[in-house]
Design an enzyme around this catalytic site. Sequence first.
Site, PDB file in Angstrom:
ATOM      1  N   GLU A  28       0.893  -1.638   0.545  1.00 51.69           N
ATOM      2  CA  GLU A  28       0.255   0.111   0.147  1.00 51.69           C
ATOM      3  C   GLU A  28       1.384   1.104   0.462  1.00 51.69           C
ATOM      4  O   GLU A  28       2.113   1.290   0.457  1.00 51.69           O
ATOM      5  CB  GLU A  28      -0.568  -0.126   1.399  1.00 51.69           C
ATOM      6  N   LYS A  48       2.946   4.440   1.482  1.00 51.14           N
ATOM      7  CA  LYS A  48       3.748   4.589   2.263  1.00 51.14           C
ATOM      8  C   LYS A  48       3.059   6.668   2.018  1.00 51.14           C
ATOM      9  O   LYS A  48       3.409   7.251   1.533  1.00 51.14           O
ATOM     10  CB  LYS A  48       5.132   5.499   1.822  1.00 51.14           C
ATOM     11  N   ASP A 108       2.913  10.499   3.364  1.00 48.15           N
ATOM     12  CA  ASP A 108       3.940  11.146   3.933  1.00 48.15           C
ATOM     13  C   ASP A 108       3.321  12.042   4.035  1.00 48.15           C
ATOM     14  O   ASP A 108       3.002  13.226   3.568  1.00 48.15           O
ATOM     15  CB  ASP A 108       4.469  11.802   2.643  1.00 48.15           C
ATOM     16  N   TYR A 145      -3.617   2.959   8.867  1.00 49.56           N
ATOM     17  CA  TYR A 145      -2.786   1.231   8.716  1.00 49.56           C
ATOM     18  C   TYR A 145      -2.333   0.673   9.326  1.00 49.56           C
ATOM     19  O   TYR A 145      -2.378  -0.785   8.659  1.00 49.56           O
ATOM     20  CB  TYR A 145      -1.816   2.221   6.795  1.00 49.56           C
ATOM     21  N   LYS A 153      11.183   2.810  -0.754  1.00 50.75           N
ATOM     22  CA  LYS A 153      11.597   4.078  -0.937  1.00 50.75           C
ATOM     23  C   LYS A 153      11.078   4.746  -2.657  1.00 50.75           C
ATOM     24  O   LYS A 153      12.276   4.309  -3.284  1.00 50.75           O
ATOM     25  CB  LYS A 153      12.187   4.569  -0.622  1.00 50.75           C
ATOM     26  N   CYS A 181      13.688  49.599  -4.689  1.00 50.23           N
ATOM     27  CA  CYS A 181      12.920  48.857  -5.342  1.00 50.23           C
ATOM     28  C   CYS A 181      14.271  48.405  -6.549  1.00 50.23           C
ATOM     29  O   CYS A 181      14.319  49.308  -6.889  1.00 50.23           O
ATOM     30  CB  CYS A 181      12.333  49.061  -5.874  1.00 50.23           C
ATOM     31  N   CYS A 240      11.575  50.262  -9.768  1.00 47.26           N
ATOM     32  CA  CYS A 240      11.198  51.794  -9.767  1.00 47.26           C
ATOM     33  C   CYS A 240      12.603  52.770  -8.993  1.00 47.26           C
ATOM     34  O   CYS A 240      12.445  53.455  -9.395  1.00 47.26           O
ATOM     35  CB  CYS A 240       9.750  52.134  -9.805  1.00 47.26           C
ATOM     36  N   CYS A 288       7.341  47.001  -2.547  1.00 49.07           N
ATOM     37  CA  CYS A 288       7.490  48.951  -3.003  1.00 49.07           C
ATOM     38  C   CYS A 288       6.830  49.683  -3.567  1.00 49.07           C
ATOM     39  O   CYS A 288       5.312  48.752  -3.607  1.00 49.07           O
ATOM     40  CB  CYS A 288       8.460  48.718  -3.998  1.00 49.07           C
ATOM     41  N   CYS A 317       5.362  51.091 -10.431  1.00 51.16           N
ATOM     42  CA  CYS A 317       6.098  50.618 -10.743  1.00 51.16           C
ATOM     43  C   CYS A 317       5.839  50.015 -11.803  1.00 51.16           C
ATOM     44  O   CYS A 317       4.970  49.080 -11.743  1.00 51.16           O
ATOM     45  CB  CYS A 317       6.814  50.160  -9.069  1.00 51.16           C
TER      46      CYS A 317
END
Length: 693
Positions: free
Chosen positions: A128, A130, A132, A241, A339, A433, A436, A451, A456
């Site tokens: 089944e 795995k 994460d 599980y 894995k 910035c 500009c 900014c 701008c």
Amino acid sequence: MYTKTQIQNLQNLTNTLLKSNGTVEELRDVLRFHEYRYYILNDPLISDSEYDQLYKKLEKIEKENPSLITKDSPTQRVGNSLNKDFVTVPHLVPMLSLENSYNPQDLIDWSERLNGLTDYQKIHFSAEPKFDGASISLIYENDLLVRGATRGDGAAGDDITTNIKQIGSIPLSAKFSEYGIEKIEIRGEVLLTKENFRKFNETLSEEGIAPLANPRNAAAGSLRMKDPSAVRKRKLEAILYHVSFIQLNEKGLKNYPQLLRTHSGTLQLLAELGFKTPIREKKIFTDINQVVNFCRDFENKRDELPYEIDGIVVKVNEIELQQQVGSTTHHPRWAIAYKFKARQATSKLINVEFQVGRTGSITPVAKIEPVPIGGVTVSSVSLFNEGIIQEKDLRLGDTVIVERAGDVIPYIVKPNTELRTGKETKIIFPVNCPVCGDPLVKTEDEAVWRCVNISCEAQVVERIIHYVSKDAMDIKTMGEANVRKFYAQGLITDIPSIYSIDHDKIASLEGFKQKSVDNLLTAIEHSKKQSLNRLIFGLGIRYVGETTAKILAKSIDTIFELKKFSIEELQQLKDIGTKVAESIFTFFHNEDNIIILEKLAEKGVNINGNKTESLSGKLSGYTFLFTGTLPALKRNEAEKLAEENGGKLLSSVSANLNYLVAGESAGSKLDKAKKIKTVKIINEEEFLNLIQS
Ligand code: IVH
């Protein structure tokens, strides 16, 4: 979990309770049933507001008669904010890790080791995904959920019961006693779907907060939040599980529950009791080579799954054999994790560029030596904000670990400080910035520098890119690259200028054939008819995402009405808080913005809302399901259209379905729908006629 008759009775009861009053038991039964339909089957039978009505009825009776409250009442998921740190609690059985394998030979070696440990003639392997996410342990005693904990160090974890109760797919009570079980400890994983993760990160970045790195971190972080209502908003899911501990009652001692003799049976038992399990994904094999093929197939389709998986767990299916082979101090011998290929790679941080976003936010972007990760070459990685650079102590010239998980954008996990030579240099954040030259500003409650010059150029371009994007006005073929090109050539200067773009000049640009010019013009023309919520979203008002835009559109007849709303009035609309209300107010009290809206209206862009229409949308009161490939519309476009016109989407065929819209190569859903007389099967054209009629 529910028989046909039970479902019918519960549906009838739901209708009765919506119209009249009922007992606490009746209300609880229907609420639990609808939670199961919603969270476990993803197939709700009632709308959210109908659920809320029922919930409020129960809450009212319980408030008036506190003695009627039970610990597993659906109202008891709501908890108070925790004001202390979590308490550490020991697990009934240590939560071990899994042995990892990285190639087929490891799996074959493992199965041979197992053969050496037992005289079983035939071992069944159950494989089944795995998952994460973040691992959890749940304890049920006398059918009640009494504790939820994190893994912690394996021996003891944090007591997170209140937060666990916010996860809709975890039942607060389950009839274990019917299987002769008095006490049980169950293991599983808490996850965030990729879609919910993406949406969650969108809200964060709208609020100027750095997005979370990946769904795993988001799930783990969510479980340890202090405010349970915030946990609820993250829409976590839990997949169970493994059963690690069981204590039987008299019934169980007399007659051992057969399902508990195998892993697959255990999953079935949990599923029957209303838990989400990998029962559909799991497969049983006797030949380890077939297990290897299963792992390979799954690895190829990992991106198609709604959540992240990082491998396959292969388990011995016979519980007796599991007990025979036992565990080391680190992992059980009866299971192994295959894995998948890592989605991490090492690269070098060459440079950091600073990009100006649509709201003026400055995002540092790392330029790294190009490196392939999970089939994609990565050379640019967002660093989100200045704080993250400091937190990770990143320096130019560093060797960095980069991760790219599924649909998630790549990010730098950390620098490898051991490989530093001393030649690495500090990353200097600009004070002006980069486009500009105006000084950058940072407010106290934000992590980002901005900014604040709304003219701008960088912001103007980003705002146009946002306006034409798929979820906003969806001007196909315009796209980011073309917006940049047209802006650079002076063909567009702001949002309204899209509607007076010079056709001949585009046709003279390199790479633009007459056909692509025609397509572009058709798309621009088409966008004039888009619904108002898309226009509002497309304007790029800070903190106004798609959901808020829909709420606003539903509350007005024309966009100019928003000028008249006070901050207080805006706050009275669903889910609009102070910050959002202030931002909307400011936007509609800025003369430049109003001029833009007037220009758009002049060009014929739809500025009308659906305040009146939403009450009686063309499709309101009807349910829809789409299957197969439609000739013109993409699936999500068709679904959006149905919803925008008041229709409700269902995820499977049932007697509650009014219309199945079937395209080419429609499969089992069409077959099923044909068997139910009340379901109308229509094609795309007929669907569009429904809306236009
Ligand atoms: S079985 C005694 N099944 O992966 C160990 N674990 O890296 C029983 N995990 O600690 C675990 N998906 O948190 C099992 N389908 C699955 C799993 C799974 C994810 C997690 C689990 C474990 C970790 C090891």
